[in-house]
Design a protein around this motif. Structure first.
Motif, PDB file in Angstrom:
ATOM      1  N   ARG A 173       0.807  -1.109   0.032  1.00  0.00           N
ATOM      2  CA  ARG A 173      -0.042  -0.029   0.009  1.00  0.00           C
ATOM      3  C   ARG A 173       0.664   1.276  -0.096  1.00  0.00           C
ATOM      4  O   ARG A 173       0.542   2.359  -0.558  1.00  0.00           O
ATOM      5  N   THR A 249      -6.316   1.493   2.869  1.00  0.00           N
ATOM      6  CA  THR A 249      -6.516   0.273   3.658  1.00  0.00           C
ATOM      7  C   THR A 249      -8.224   0.202   3.798  1.00  0.00           C
ATOM      8  O   THR A 249      -9.026  -0.715   3.825  1.00  0.00           O
ATOM      9  N   CYS A 267      -5.915  -4.287   1.759  1.00  0.00           N
ATOM     10  CA  CYS A 267      -4.783  -4.333   0.727  1.00  0.00           C
ATOM     11  C   CYS A 267      -3.984  -5.406   0.469  1.00  0.00           C
ATOM     12  O   CYS A 267      -3.698  -5.861  -0.761  1.00  0.00           O
TER      13      CYS A 267
END
Length: 326
Positions: A173, A249, A267
């Motif tokens: 991420r 997220t 993620c």
């Protein structure tokens, strides 16, 4: 990758005591930056060392020279008994990481002669269980999630491009948040990851479908989010800023839940899913390791354990209960 904002050490204890935890931790983080450690590493060091230092201050232990191995072992027991707000204990991985960061900090103090020797040198860290990813999506489930964003809207089109990028590349991420427009190499069908985890650059493949969704987002709606301060960031918030990892997220979790899929994840689940499905379809683990940016092959080996399809095939062919009578 764009540089994260430097993490400051929040004041605690006696901030003027040159031998106190606060001043030494500030010095330690400054030296880490001089040696080009990532802000993620520095933030992690601050979090765990500061937590230990505050625990010590509550017990009138204000300087590193006061710390002994029995005190560290007492803190280790504290971590074991600690309960989070939901009543759950800290995971073995969290306990291991906290003590590892503290041990590294004390080794640095000893190296620079702030203390005579490290009391944490012989501290036994808890063993970490060899866990597997909690959840992996099927290919059909991924398609359900990807179909979730309303691509008739700017936000939906952007989010579809984000989800497609996660699934196609398996990037972290933080790496997605930091992507720049000039790091998308369409002609090579590749992404350039600038200073990913461990400050390592790498090129990774990206599929044609993901590139098409990125192109639709960039050509069609990115300018609607962009501001003069947006620089070259690929994926922008509605305020024209780079996404925070925690925000990504939350977006990822919402789309999985909206698809009616009862599996935990947000993620990283795309990273696990991509690697597992690619391995089941014949991809070599060495190549998957390069794509994911794992420093050690042992980390990638978990996908050999999550790939159940091959085991099912052997089971069906060899288990007596599955063999058909002639």
């Amino acid at each position: 990758m764009s540089k994260s904002k430097p993490t400051a050490v929040k004041a605690f204890g006696d901030t003027n005591d040159p031998r106190g935890f606060y001043r030494l931790l500030v010095e330690h983080t400054d030296r880490l930056r001089i040696r080009n450690y990532s802000e993620a590493t520095i933030k992690k060091r601050i979090t765990y060392v500061r937590g230990f230092a505050i625990w010590c201050h509550d017990r009138d232990l204000t300087c590193a020279i006061h710390i002994t191995k029995p005190i560290l072992e007492s803190y280790q027991r504290h971590l074991y008994r600690y309960r989070k707000s939901n009543g759950q204990p800290l995971s073995w991985g969290s306990q291991h990481l906290a003590l590892k960061e503290i041990r590294t900090y004390f080794a640095w103090l000893a190296k620079l002669n702030h203390i005579a020797f490290s009391p944490a040198a012989d501290l036994e860290l808890p063993r970490q269980p060899k866990t597997l990813p909690k959840a992996i999506l099927t290919a059909d489930e991924v398609e359900q999630v990807l179909a979730g964003p309303d691509t008739r809207t700017p936000i939906g089109l952007r989010d579809r491009a984000i989800l497609e990028t996660f699934y196609s590349t398996g990037i972290r991420r933080s790496e997605l948040c930091a992507l720049r427009l000039d790091e998308i190499h369409v002609e090579r069908r590749a992404l350039f990851i600038d200073r990913g985890k461990g400050q390592k650059d790498r090129y990774i493949p990206i599929g044609t479908r993901a590139l098409l969704w990125i192109a639709r987002y960039v050509d069609g709606v990115r300018d609607k989010f962009s501001t003069p301060e947006s620089d070259n960031t690929l994926f922008l918030t509605i305020h024209g800023t780079e996404f925070e990892p925690d925000t990504i997220t939350e977006y990822g979790r919402r789309y999985i839940q909206a698809a009616g899929i009862d599996k935990p994840g947000a993620c990283h689940i795309y990273r696990h899913t991509m690697a597992t499905l690619m391995h089941e379809n014949g991809a070599d683990l060495t190549l998957i390791q390069q794509i994911l940016g794992h420093a050690k092959s042992d980390t990638t080996q978990i996908y050999a354990r999550t790939s159940i399809r091959r085991l099912q095939e052997i089971h069906d062919k060899t288990h007596p209960a599955e063999l058909k009578e002639d």
